[in-house]
Motif scaffolding. Sequence first.
Motif, PDB file in Angstrom:
ATOM      1  N   TYR A   1      19.920  54.699  29.186  1.00  0.00           N
ATOM      2  CA  TYR A   1      18.991  54.413  28.085  1.00  0.00           C
ATOM      3  C   TYR A   1      17.569  54.515  28.603  1.00  0.00           C
ATOM      4  CZ  TYR A   1      23.130  52.366  25.911  1.00  0.00           C
ATOM      5  OH  TYR A   1      24.383  52.167  25.401  1.00  0.00           O
ATOM      6  N   GLY A   2      16.699  55.014  27.737  1.00  0.00           N
ATOM      7  CA  GLY A   2      15.289  55.098  28.079  1.00  0.00           C
ATOM      8  C   GLY A   2      14.503  53.967  27.449  1.00  0.00           C
ATOM      9  N   ALA A   3      13.200  54.037  27.593  1.00  0.00           N
ATOM     10  CA  ALA A   3      12.313  53.014  27.049  1.00  0.00           C
ATOM     11  C   ALA A   3      12.299  53.089  25.522  1.00  0.00           C
ATOM     12  CB  ALA A   3      10.910  53.191  27.610  1.00  0.00           C
ATOM     13  N   SER A   4      12.072  51.948  24.909  1.00  0.00           N
ATOM     14  CA  SER A   4      12.073  51.821  23.452  1.00  0.00           C
ATOM     15  C   SER A   4      10.642  51.927  22.915  1.00  0.00           C
ATOM     16  CB  SER A   4      12.638  50.451  23.080  1.00  0.00           C
ATOM     17  OG  SER A   4      11.691  49.454  23.428  1.00  0.00           O
ATOM     18  N   PRO A   5      10.482  51.876  21.587  1.00  0.00           N
ATOM     19  CA  PRO A   5       9.125  51.814  21.030  1.00  0.00           C
ATOM     20  C   PRO A   5       8.314  50.622  21.557  1.00  0.00           C
ATOM     21  CG  PRO A   5      10.657  52.452  19.324  1.00  0.00           C
ATOM     22  CD  PRO A   5      11.491  52.086  20.541  1.00  0.00           C
ATOM     23  N   ARG A   6       8.978  49.541  21.962  1.00  0.00           N
ATOM     24  CA  ARG A   6       8.238  48.427  22.581  1.00  0.00           C
ATOM     25  C   ARG A   6       7.559  48.879  23.868  1.00  0.00           C
ATOM     26  NH1 ARG A   6      12.459  44.540  21.100  1.00  0.00           N
ATOM     27  NH2 ARG A   6      11.572  43.217  19.501  1.00  0.00           N
ATOM     28  N   GLY A   7       8.191  49.808  24.573  1.00  0.00           N
ATOM     29  CA  GLY A   7       7.570  50.368  25.769  1.00  0.00           C
ATOM     30  C   GLY A   7       6.289  51.101  25.421  1.00  0.00           C
ATOM     31  N   ALA A   8       6.308  51.837  24.326  1.00  0.00           N
ATOM     32  CA  ALA A   8       5.098  52.534  23.869  1.00  0.00           C
ATOM     33  C   ALA A   8       4.018  51.519  23.497  1.00  0.00           C
ATOM     34  CB  ALA A   8       5.419  53.439  22.685  1.00  0.00           C
ATOM     35  N   GLN A   9       4.406  50.437  22.843  1.00  0.00           N
ATOM     36  CA  GLN A   9       3.443  49.386  22.511  1.00  0.00           C
ATOM     37  C   GLN A   9       2.819  48.802  23.780  1.00  0.00           C
ATOM     38  OE1 GLN A   9       6.191  46.968  20.224  1.00  0.00           O
ATOM     39  NE2 GLN A   9       5.116  47.472  18.325  1.00  0.00           N
ATOM     40  N   ALA A  10       3.635  48.577  24.798  1.00  0.00           N
ATOM     41  CA  ALA A  10       3.111  48.026  26.054  1.00  0.00           C
ATOM     42  C   ALA A  10       2.129  49.006  26.704  1.00  0.00           C
ATOM     43  CB  ALA A  10       4.259  47.697  27.009  1.00  0.00           C
ATOM     44  N   LEU A  11       2.440  50.300  26.667  1.00  0.00           N
ATOM     45  CA  LEU A  11       1.520  51.290  27.234  1.00  0.00           C
ATOM     46  C   LEU A  11       0.180  51.285  26.497  1.00  0.00           C
ATOM     47  CD1 LEU A  11       3.825  54.407  27.831  1.00  0.00           C
ATOM     48  CD2 LEU A  11       2.953  52.801  29.548  1.00  0.00           C
ATOM     49  N   ILE A  12       0.226  51.243  25.179  1.00  0.00           N
ATOM     50  CA  ILE A  12      -1.002  51.309  24.389  1.00  0.00           C
ATOM     51  C   ILE A  12      -1.811  50.019  24.499  1.00  0.00           C
ATOM     52  CG2 ILE A  12      -1.940  51.568  22.046  1.00  0.00           C
ATOM     53  CD1 ILE A  12      -0.693  54.164  23.300  1.00  0.00           C
ATOM     54  N   ILE A  13      -1.171  48.883  24.306  1.00  0.00           N
ATOM     55  CA  ILE A  13      -1.908  47.610  24.368  1.00  0.00           C
ATOM     56  C   ILE A  13      -2.419  47.369  25.793  1.00  0.00           C
ATOM     57  CG2 ILE A  13      -1.722  45.090  24.136  1.00  0.00           C
ATOM     58  CD1 ILE A  13       0.282  45.673  21.803  1.00  0.00           C
ATOM     59  N   GLY A  14      -1.579  47.622  26.784  1.00  0.00           N
ATOM     60  CA  GLY A  14      -2.029  47.495  28.166  1.00  0.00           C
ATOM     61  C   GLY A  14      -3.179  48.440  28.472  1.00  0.00           C
ATOM     62  N   GLY A  15      -3.109  49.659  27.931  1.00  0.00           N
ATOM     63  CA  GLY A  15      -4.194  50.617  28.110  1.00  0.00           C
ATOM     64  C   GLY A  15      -5.486  50.127  27.491  1.00  0.00           C
ATOM     65  N   LYS A  16      -5.401  49.478  26.334  1.00  0.00           N
ATOM     66  CA  LYS A  16      -6.589  48.936  25.667  1.00  0.00           C
ATOM     67  C   LYS A  16      -7.215  47.824  26.514  1.00  0.00           C
ATOM     68  CE  LYS A  16      -5.335  50.149  20.946  1.00  0.00           C
ATOM     69  NZ  LYS A  16      -5.682  49.796  19.583  1.00  0.00           N
ATOM     70  N   VAL A  17      -6.384  46.947  27.045  1.00  0.00           N
ATOM     71  CA  VAL A  17      -6.901  45.870  27.900  1.00  0.00           C
ATOM     72  C   VAL A  17      -7.530  46.453  29.159  1.00  0.00           C
ATOM     73  CG1 VAL A  17      -6.220  43.895  29.328  1.00  0.00           C
ATOM     74  CG2 VAL A  17      -5.317  44.125  27.000  1.00  0.00           C
ATOM     75  N   ARG A  18      -6.880  47.441  29.749  1.00  0.00           N
ATOM     76  CA  ARG A  18      -7.408  48.077  30.960  1.00  0.00           C
ATOM     77  C   ARG A  18      -8.746  48.767  30.684  1.00  0.00           C
ATOM     78  NH1 ARG A  18      -6.785  52.459  34.573  1.00  0.00           N
ATOM     79  NH2 ARG A  18      -6.684  51.666  36.700  1.00  0.00           N
ATOM     80  N   ALA A  19      -8.879  49.386  29.520  1.00  0.00           N
ATOM     81  CA  ALA A  19     -10.153  50.016  29.151  1.00  0.00           C
ATOM     82  C   ALA A  19     -11.265  48.972  29.082  1.00  0.00           C
ATOM     83  CB  ALA A  19     -10.011  50.751  27.818  1.00  0.00           C
ATOM     84  N   ILE A  20     -10.991  47.851  28.433  1.00  0.00           N
ATOM     85  CA  ILE A  20     -11.990  46.776  28.352  1.00  0.00           C
ATOM     86  C   ILE A  20     -12.370  46.295  29.752  1.00  0.00           C
ATOM     87  CG2 ILE A  20     -12.346  44.357  27.716  1.00  0.00           C
ATOM     88  CD1 ILE A  20     -10.818  44.890  25.151  1.00  0.00           C
TER      89      ILE A  20
END
Length: 181
Positions: free
Chosen positions: A108-127
Amino acid sequence: FVVLATLNPLELEATYPLPEAQLDRFFIKLRMDFPSVDEIHTILDRTTYVDEPAVEPVWDAATILRLREAALAVPISEAVQDYAIRMIMATQPSTRFAHELTKKYFRYGASPRGAQALIIGGKVRAILGGRAEVAYGDIRHLVLPALRHRVILNFEGEAERIDPDTILKSIMESMPEKVMA
């Protein structure tokens, strides 16, 4: 609320592996090296004396909610979001985007929650990086901690003791930032 959990790889008594659906709810999984001599001194200084270290609140609930709102407001281009989606899809053995190692070793691969973690984590990292929007590098920086616990090895992967990080790194190395038209 926030939950921090530790995993002791040496002791299984009274602990049980979490089901995949519960693992998927953890935002990230960090790997920590064995502590240095100085770090062990700090651990001992904090835990083997009568006096306990004082803990002072840093933020109140209202501040935390404002910071959450600020992080969610950080923009992300469609191209960078597409990159994050393609990372997730490359971990799915049944999709046309599946990486060759994914097909060989992942059940099994990553779920849509994985995509959420990438995006939200990316937003925090940008800040934290003082940037106004999410960059490709922010997504790449999050791939291992956000996805390593969301991919499940198949029998062959387990038998060969494949580290999911190895496959995730290979996916990152082969994934172009932009899709050629």
